[in-house]
Design a protein around this motif. Structure first.
Motif, PDB file in Angstrom:
ATOM      1  N   LEU A  54       0.807  -1.245   0.162  1.00  0.00           N
ATOM      2  CA  LEU A  54      -0.067  -0.116   0.043  1.00  0.00           C
ATOM      3  C   LEU A  54       0.697   1.164   0.053  1.00  0.00           C
ATOM      4  O   LEU A  54       2.037   1.355   0.730  1.00  0.00           O
ATOM      5  CB  LEU A  54      -0.953   0.068   1.072  1.00  0.00           C
ATOM      6  CG  LEU A  54      -1.962  -1.224   1.169  1.00  0.00           C
ATOM      7  CD1 LEU A  54      -2.459  -1.161   2.548  1.00  0.00           C
ATOM      8  CD2 LEU A  54      -3.062  -0.868   0.062  1.00  0.00           C
ATOM      9  N   PRO A  55       0.442   2.267  -0.680  1.00  0.00           N
ATOM     10  CA  PRO A  55       1.325   3.594  -0.784  1.00  0.00           C
ATOM     11  C   PRO A  55       0.940   4.483   0.675  1.00  0.00           C
ATOM     12  O   PRO A  55       1.830   5.688   0.569  1.00  0.00           O
ATOM     13  CB  PRO A  55       0.512   4.337  -1.957  1.00  0.00           C
ATOM     14  CG  PRO A  55      -0.868   3.959  -1.700  1.00  0.00           C
ATOM     15  CD  PRO A  55      -0.865   2.381  -1.275  1.00  0.00           C
ATOM     16  N   ILE A  56       0.444   4.091   1.523  1.00  0.00           N
ATOM     17  CA  ILE A  56       0.359   4.736   2.816  1.00  0.00           C
ATOM     18  C   ILE A  56       0.684   4.281   3.932  1.00  0.00           C
ATOM     19  O   ILE A  56       0.785   2.795   3.794  1.00  0.00           O
ATOM     20  CB  ILE A  56      -1.158   5.412   2.998  1.00  0.00           C
ATOM     21  CG1 ILE A  56      -2.291   4.149   3.007  1.00  0.00           C
ATOM     22  CG2 ILE A  56      -1.667   6.213   1.938  1.00  0.00           C
ATOM     23  CD1 ILE A  56      -3.617   4.548   3.069  1.00  0.00           C
ATOM     24  N   LYS A  57       0.750   4.665   5.155  1.00  0.00           N
ATOM     25  CA  LYS A  57       1.312   3.932   6.343  1.00  0.00           C
ATOM     26  C   LYS A  57       0.035   3.298   6.940  1.00  0.00           C
ATOM     27  O   LYS A  57      -1.065   3.891   7.022  1.00  0.00           O
ATOM     28  CB  LYS A  57       2.084   4.915   7.192  1.00  0.00           C
ATOM     29  CG  LYS A  57       3.390   5.229   6.812  1.00  0.00           C
ATOM     30  CD  LYS A  57       3.890   6.198   7.834  1.00  0.00           C
ATOM     31  CE  LYS A  57       5.249   6.589   7.290  1.00  0.00           C
ATOM     32  NZ  LYS A  57       5.925   7.619   8.142  1.00  0.00           N
ATOM     33  N   THR A  58       0.297   2.033   7.402  1.00  0.00           N
ATOM     34  CA  THR A  58      -0.751   1.387   8.014  1.00  0.00           C
ATOM     35  C   THR A  58      -0.401   0.850   9.349  1.00  0.00           C
ATOM     36  O   THR A  58       0.698   0.789   9.778  1.00  0.00           O
ATOM     37  CB  THR A  58      -1.461   0.264   7.093  1.00  0.00           C
ATOM     38  OG1 THR A  58      -0.383  -0.677   6.816  1.00  0.00           O
ATOM     39  CG2 THR A  58      -1.849   0.643   5.921  1.00  0.00           C
ATOM     40  N   ARG A  59      -1.447   0.321  10.146  1.00  0.00           N
ATOM     41  CA  ARG A  59      -1.131  -0.438  11.294  1.00  0.00           C
ATOM     42  C   ARG A  59      -2.049  -1.532  11.719  1.00  0.00           C
ATOM     43  O   ARG A  59      -3.234  -1.245  11.084  1.00  0.00           O
ATOM     44  CB  ARG A  59      -1.065   0.500  12.741  1.00  0.00           C
ATOM     45  CG  ARG A  59      -2.130   1.126  13.138  1.00  0.00           C
ATOM     46  CD  ARG A  59      -2.073   1.940  14.306  1.00  0.00           C
ATOM     47  NE  ARG A  59      -3.227   2.692  14.710  1.00  0.00           N
ATOM     48  CZ  ARG A  59      -3.793   1.931  15.852  1.00  0.00           C
ATOM     49  NH1 ARG A  59      -3.534   0.760  16.513  1.00  0.00           N
ATOM     50  NH2 ARG A  59      -5.034   2.496  16.269  1.00  0.00           N
TER      51      ARG A  59
END
Length: 139
Positions: A126-131
Motif C-alpha cells: 500500500l502507498p500509505i502507512k498502516t497499522r
C-alpha cells in the motif's frame, strides 16, 4: 480481477486534497484483525488486489477476508508526449479515497502471529502507512 464500478455518474471527477480524518468505517466490524490507515491518500484497484493476494496467501484456505474500501473515483491521464492544453485526459484507472483512521481490510479465523505477519506484508503493498488493529482494541 480488478475492482471497477459497473457505472458511474460523472465520467471525469476532480481529485481534491484529503485533509480530514475518517468519520465512519473506523472500527473492526466483521473480522478479528484489521488494517487501519494512519495517513490520507489514494489507493488504486491494483494495489487493493495485490494486498488481497498477500492476505489470501497467509490465510491458507482457513481464514476469511473483507475488503472495506472500493475504488470508485476515476483517475484521468493524458498520453505521453502530449502538448499542454487539449483538455482533461481519458480515464486510466480507478482509485479509492482513504482518510486516516479508515479500516481497509479485515481478516478472521487466524491466530495473532499469522495475522500480524500477514498485515505487515500486506502493508508493503500500500502507498500509505498502516497499522494492525484488533476487534477488542479500543481505538
Amino acid at each position: 480481477m480488478l475492482l471497477v464500478p459497473k457505472r458511474w455518474k460523472h465520467r471525469k471527477q476532480f481529485r481534491w486534497r484529503i485533509k480530514w480524518k475518517a468519520k465512519g468505517n473506523t472500527y473492526v466490524a466483521f473480522g478479528d484483525y484489521g488494517i487501519k490507515a494512519t495517513q490520507n491518500g489514494y489507493i488504486t484497484s491494483r494495489q487493493i488486489e495485490a494486498t488481497r493476494r498477500v492476505l489470501v496467501r497467509y490465510n491458507r484456505k482457513v481464514g476469511k477476508i473483507w475488503i472495506r474500501i472500493f475504488p470508485d473515483i476515476p483517475y484521468t491521464k493524458l498520453g505521453g508526449e502530449m502538448p499542454m492544453g487539449k483538455g482533461k485526459g481519458w480515464v486510466d484507472h480507478f482509485v479509492a479515497r482513504v482518510k486516516r483512521g479508515t479500516i481497509l481490510f479485515e481478516i478472521s479465523w487466524v491466530n495473532k502471529e499469522i495475522a500480524k505477519e500477514a498485515i505487515k506484508q500486506a502493508g508493503y503493498k500500500l502507498p500509505i502507512k498502516t497499522r494492525m488493529v484488533s476487534r477488542h482494541e479500543i481505538n
